[in-house]
Motif scaffolding. Structure first.
Motif, short mmCIF file in Angstrom:
data_model
loop_
_atom_site.label_atom_id
_atom_site.label_comp_id
_atom_site.label_asym_id
_atom_site.label_seq_id
_atom_site.Cartn_x
_atom_site.Cartn_y
_atom_site.Cartn_z
N ALA A 35 0.83 -1.21 0.00
CA ALA A 35 0.00 0.00 0.00
C ALA A 35 0.87 1.25 0.00
O ALA A 35 0.59 2.21 -0.73
CB ALA A 35 -0.94 -0.01 1.20
N ILE A 36 1.92 1.25 0.83
CA ILE A 36 2.81 2.41 0.89
C ILE A 36 3.56 2.59 -0.42
O ILE A 36 3.70 3.70 -0.95
CB ILE A 36 3.79 2.27 2.07
CG1 ILE A 36 3.02 2.35 3.39
CG2 ILE A 36 4.87 3.35 2.01
CD1 ILE A 36 3.84 2.00 4.60
N ARG A 37 4.03 1.48 -0.98
CA ARG A 37 4.76 1.54 -2.26
C ARG A 37 3.86 2.08 -3.37
O ARG A 37 4.29 2.91 -4.18
CB ARG A 37 5.29 0.16 -2.63
CG ARG A 37 6.16 0.18 -3.90
CD ARG A 37 6.79 -1.16 -4.17
NE ARG A 37 5.80 -2.19 -4.41
CZ ARG A 37 5.61 -3.25 -3.64
NH1 ARG A 37 6.36 -3.42 -2.57
NH2 ARG A 37 4.68 -4.15 -3.93
N ASP A 38 2.59 1.65 -3.39
CA ASP A 38 1.67 2.13 -4.41
C ASP A 38 1.38 3.62 -4.24
O ASP A 38 1.25 4.36 -5.23
CB ASP A 38 0.36 1.33 -4.36
CG ASP A 38 0.54 -0.10 -4.83
OD1 ASP A 38 1.57 -0.39 -5.45
OD2 ASP A 38 -0.37 -0.93 -4.56
N LEU A 39 1.26 4.07 -2.99
CA LEU A 39 1.05 5.49 -2.74
C LEU A 39 2.25 6.30 -3.22
O LEU A 39 2.09 7.35 -3.85
CB LEU A 39 0.84 5.73 -1.25
CG LEU A 39 -0.58 5.71 -0.70
CD1 LEU A 39 -0.56 5.94 0.79
CD2 LEU A 39 -1.46 6.75 -1.39
N GLU A 40 3.45 5.83 -2.91
CA GLU A 40 4.65 6.55 -3.32
C GLU A 40 4.75 6.62 -4.84
O GLU A 40 5.16 7.65 -5.40
CB GLU A 40 5.90 5.88 -2.72
CG GLU A 40 6.01 6.04 -1.22
CD GLU A 40 7.24 5.39 -0.64
OE1 GLU A 40 7.83 5.94 0.31
OE2 GLU A 40 7.63 4.31 -1.15
N LYS A 41 4.36 5.54 -5.49
CA LYS A 41 4.39 5.52 -6.96
C LYS A 41 3.39 6.52 -7.53
O LYS A 41 3.71 7.28 -8.46
CB LYS A 41 4.09 4.11 -7.46
CG LYS A 41 4.16 3.98 -8.98
CD LYS A 41 3.90 2.53 -9.41
CE LYS A 41 3.95 2.39 -10.93
NZ LYS A 41 3.70 0.99 -11.35
N GLU A 42 2.19 6.55 -6.96
CA GLU A 42 1.17 7.45 -7.49
C GLU A 42 1.54 8.91 -7.24
O GLU A 42 1.31 9.78 -8.09
CB GLU A 42 -0.18 7.14 -6.86
CG GLU A 42 -1.29 8.08 -7.33
CD GLU A 42 -2.68 7.59 -6.99
OE1 GLU A 42 -3.63 8.36 -7.18
OE2 GLU A 42 -2.81 6.45 -6.53
#
Length: 302
Positions: A35-42
């Protein structure tokens, strides 16, 4: 971006470790990490850095924390529409200190007004000494103040929020670039000392044990003055995340840096006279804050 990601991000930011966040949420660590990785990517930015103490939010991460908390509170408010309302009509006298009134209470007063439309909350700004005297003489029913500054044995207190203190520096400051500042390094810088709400006295708690003395360039009771002076390179300061904003009034950037020595948090909470039998109206006010901060929930979907 979705509410689940924000929920996992906020739990990690507040608890400081992915493992603790996963345990609190009763999910796998990989779910939190994803979830954190996806947020950082977005968002195309780094939200955490790993330190010896765990997961430390970056300046961008702290900005997102503020937004995520606001979303959490508003979603929770939406979920409770029609619940917990009462027709009780009464007036209560509430006191609050400067910092609490400026940076903590307004949102909650709005929620209370919607939830209890006939509850007349009379707010008075006071310093801690006058609040304690007012509670003891029954001129004040209940107070919202910095519980970290309160030790009166005649009062009951309940801490709601612990706000971490960090070093504030202008953008691209040398201490920002090293990632963690020592108090010896901070003592070499001009220092802007906030005096409101006993901030200057509180600073002794973390400066005293170091044997160092900050090089105070200016003392002021204005948080905005401190913010502008730091942003414009006139000095550094140590203040809490609750009053932190990444921009000064002039639009200049302020960054925060962790320190080599843990700094006591700034704690916000409610206080009332020990042994006091609360009226129904005061109990509603008290229970609202206890329920809000001791049982926070961010739903995974609307």
């Amino acid at each position: 971006m979705n509410l689940r990601q924000l929920k996992y991000f906020l739990a990690t930011a507040e608890l400081g470790q992915v493992s603790r966040a996963a345990g609190e949420l009763a999910i796998s660590q990989s779910s939190v990490t994803t979830a954190i990785r996806d947020l950082e990517k977005e968002l195309d930015t780094v939200l955490f850095v790993r330190t010896a103490h765990g997961m430390e939010p970056t300046p961008a991460g702290r900005e997102l924390m503020e937004t995520a908390r606001d979303i959490s509170e508003r979603v929770e408010h939406a979920r409770t529409i029609g619940q917990g309302h009462t027709d009780i009509a009464a007036t209560i006298n509430v006191a609050a200190t400067y910092t609490v009134l400026g940076y903590f209470l307004p949102f909650h007063l709005d929620r209370l007004a919607h939830r209890f439309p006939n509850l007349n909350i009379q707010i008075t700004e006071m310093n801690r000494e006058n609040i304690e005297e007012g509670l003891m003489t029954n001129r004040i029913d209940i107070a919202v103040l910095l519980t970290s500054n309160t030790s009166n044995p005649e009062l009951e207190t309940e801490t709601l929020l612990r706000s971490q203190r960090r070093l504030w520096v202008p953008q691209n400051h040398r201490l920002q670039n090293i990632g963690r500042a020592s108090f010896k390094e901070i003592a070499e810088e001009d220092y802007i000392m906030l005096t409101v709400d006993e901030a200057a006295n509180t600073s002794i708690k973390y400066w005293g044990p170091t044997g160092l003395i900050p090089k105070v360039k200016l003392r002021t009771s204005s948080t905005e003055a401190v913010r502008s002076l730091v942003a414009n390179g006139q000095g550094v300061t140590i203040l809490s995340d609750m009053v932190y904003r990444p921009w000064s009034l002039e639009g200049r950037r302020i960054s925060t840096v962790t320190t080599d020595i843990d700094i006591p948090s700034m704690d916000v909470g409610v206080a009332w006279r020990k042994g006091q039998e609360m009226s129904e109206a005061v109990r509603l006010f008290h229970d609202y804050f206890i329920d809000t901060f001791h049982s926070p929930q961010l739903p995974t979907r609307l």
